[in-house]
Design a protein around this motif. Structure first.
Motif, PDB file in Angstrom:
ATOM      1  N   GLU A 165      31.313  22.452  47.948  1.00  0.00           N
ATOM      2  CA  GLU A 165      30.045  22.112  47.303  1.00  0.00           C
ATOM      3  C   GLU A 165      29.266  21.121  48.140  1.00  0.00           C
ATOM      4  O   GLU A 165      29.832  20.392  48.959  1.00  0.00           O
ATOM      5  CB  GLU A 165      30.257  21.602  45.886  1.00  0.00           C
ATOM      6  CG  GLU A 165      30.960  20.284  45.759  1.00  0.00           C
ATOM      7  CD  GLU A 165      31.090  19.846  44.302  1.00  0.00           C
ATOM      8  OE1 GLU A 165      30.477  18.820  43.950  1.00  0.00           O
ATOM      9  OE2 GLU A 165      31.786  20.515  43.532  1.00  0.00           O
ATOM     10  N   GLN A 180      32.800  35.842  46.822  1.00  0.00           N
ATOM     11  CA  GLN A 180      32.128  34.546  46.856  1.00  0.00           C
ATOM     12  C   GLN A 180      31.214  34.426  45.644  1.00  0.00           C
ATOM     13  O   GLN A 180      30.350  35.279  45.425  1.00  0.00           O
ATOM     14  CB  GLN A 180      31.321  34.403  48.136  1.00  0.00           C
ATOM     15  CG  GLN A 180      30.763  33.009  48.330  1.00  0.00           C
ATOM     16  CD  GLN A 180      29.998  32.895  49.621  1.00  0.00           C
ATOM     17  OE1 GLN A 180      28.830  33.226  49.664  1.00  0.00           O
ATOM     18  NE2 GLN A 180      30.663  32.449  50.672  1.00  0.00           N
ATOM     19  N   ASN A 201      28.525  31.844  43.906  1.00  0.00           N
ATOM     20  CA  ASN A 201      27.683  30.692  44.207  1.00  0.00           C
ATOM     21  C   ASN A 201      26.919  30.269  42.958  1.00  0.00           C
ATOM     22  O   ASN A 201      26.313  31.107  42.281  1.00  0.00           O
ATOM     23  CB  ASN A 201      26.692  31.043  45.316  1.00  0.00           C
ATOM     24  CG  ASN A 201      27.402  31.399  46.602  1.00  0.00           C
ATOM     25  OD1 ASN A 201      27.892  30.532  47.295  1.00  0.00           O
ATOM     26  ND2 ASN A 201      27.480  32.688  46.912  1.00  0.00           N
ATOM     27  N   TRP A 213      24.943  22.924  45.091  1.00  0.00           N
ATOM     28  CA  TRP A 213      25.396  24.285  45.377  1.00  0.00           C
ATOM     29  C   TRP A 213      26.924  24.254  45.392  1.00  0.00           C
ATOM     30  O   TRP A 213      27.530  23.548  46.190  1.00  0.00           O
ATOM     31  CB  TRP A 213      24.848  24.739  46.725  1.00  0.00           C
ATOM     32  CG  TRP A 213      25.281  26.108  47.193  1.00  0.00           C
ATOM     33  CD1 TRP A 213      26.102  26.982  46.555  1.00  0.00           C
ATOM     34  CD2 TRP A 213      24.897  26.739  48.422  1.00  0.00           C
ATOM     35  NE1 TRP A 213      26.247  28.123  47.314  1.00  0.00           N
ATOM     36  CE2 TRP A 213      25.528  28.005  48.450  1.00  0.00           C
ATOM     37  CE3 TRP A 213      24.101  26.361  49.499  1.00  0.00           C
ATOM     38  CZ2 TRP A 213      25.372  28.889  49.520  1.00  0.00           C
ATOM     39  CZ3 TRP A 213      23.944  27.244  50.553  1.00  0.00           C
ATOM     40  CH2 TRP A 213      24.563  28.489  50.563  1.00  0.00           C
ATOM     41  N   SER A 217      30.202  26.716  45.796  1.00  0.00           N
ATOM     42  CA  SER A 217      30.596  28.022  46.321  1.00  0.00           C
ATOM     43  C   SER A 217      32.105  28.201  46.139  1.00  0.00           C
ATOM     44  O   SER A 217      32.891  27.469  46.719  1.00  0.00           O
ATOM     45  CB  SER A 217      30.226  28.133  47.800  1.00  0.00           C
ATOM     46  OG  SER A 217      30.609  29.385  48.315  1.00  0.00           O
ATOM     47  N   LEU A 226      27.412  25.594  54.526  1.00  0.00           N
ATOM     48  CA  LEU A 226      26.695  24.786  53.538  1.00  0.00           C
ATOM     49  C   LEU A 226      25.946  23.636  54.209  1.00  0.00           C
ATOM     50  O   LEU A 226      24.774  23.371  53.897  1.00  0.00           O
ATOM     51  CB  LEU A 226      27.660  24.240  52.481  1.00  0.00           C
ATOM     52  CG  LEU A 226      28.337  25.241  51.552  1.00  0.00           C
ATOM     53  CD1 LEU A 226      29.231  24.512  50.555  1.00  0.00           C
ATOM     54  CD2 LEU A 226      27.336  26.110  50.830  1.00  0.00           C
TER      55      LEU A 226
END
Length: 150
Positions: free
Chosen positions: A6, A89, A91, A103, A105, A135
């Motif tokens: 994150e 994945q 998100n 965010w 993930s 990221l």
């Protein structure tokens, strides 16, 4: 192998999604991306596929992205299939405040073939590190316009 990464991005969720949901921007935060091709009429629909080509060191990697959930600005889930690797994945994008987005993930890697299973077992840190690098590179691109494109 499952793990979560994150990051907080100092932009509104609307601006984050605007930058993230534009395929032309991928080269700016996915180092090694050499090309992509949409394989579906509606590239943002559930079930839509896209081929991605990467150069990582001396190796070229081809993978296919398949969208399994597109609920921007809150969520975007996809599966990525490459030789010997299946990555699910998920998100999630949340508003910390009006100018900050978190965010998260979640990744699940499933390995096929002995070589990939051994790599996944011996080098889980490499997968986690690469996910976090994407990221961080996205954050730098979104906030400061810094591109990893060569």
């Amino acid at each position: 192998m499952k793990y979560t990464s994150e990051i907080q991005i100092n932009l509104s969720r609307e601006k984050v999604i605007e930058k993230l949901d534009n395929a032309k921007n991928m080269k700016h935060w996915q180092k090694g991306l050499i090309g992509y091709e949409f394989l579906s009429d509606d590239p943002k629909a559930v079930g839509a596929k896209m081929n991605l080509s990467y150069k990582m060191g001396k190796r070229e990697i081809e993978m296919t992205e398949t969208i399994i959930k597109n609920d921007f600005p809150k969520e975007f889930h996809a599966v990525y299939d490459a030789k010997g690797v299946h990555n699910i994945q998920k998100n999630y994008f949340s508003e910390v405040d009006a100018n900050t987005t978190k965010w998260v993930s979640e990744n699940e890697f499933q390995f096929g073939g002995l070589m990939m299973k051994v790599m996944g077992f011996l080098m889980p840190g490499a997968f986690k590190k690469q996910s976090m690098k994407y990221l961080i590179d996205f954050k730098n691109f979104a906030e400061k316009g810094i591109s990893v494109a060569e």
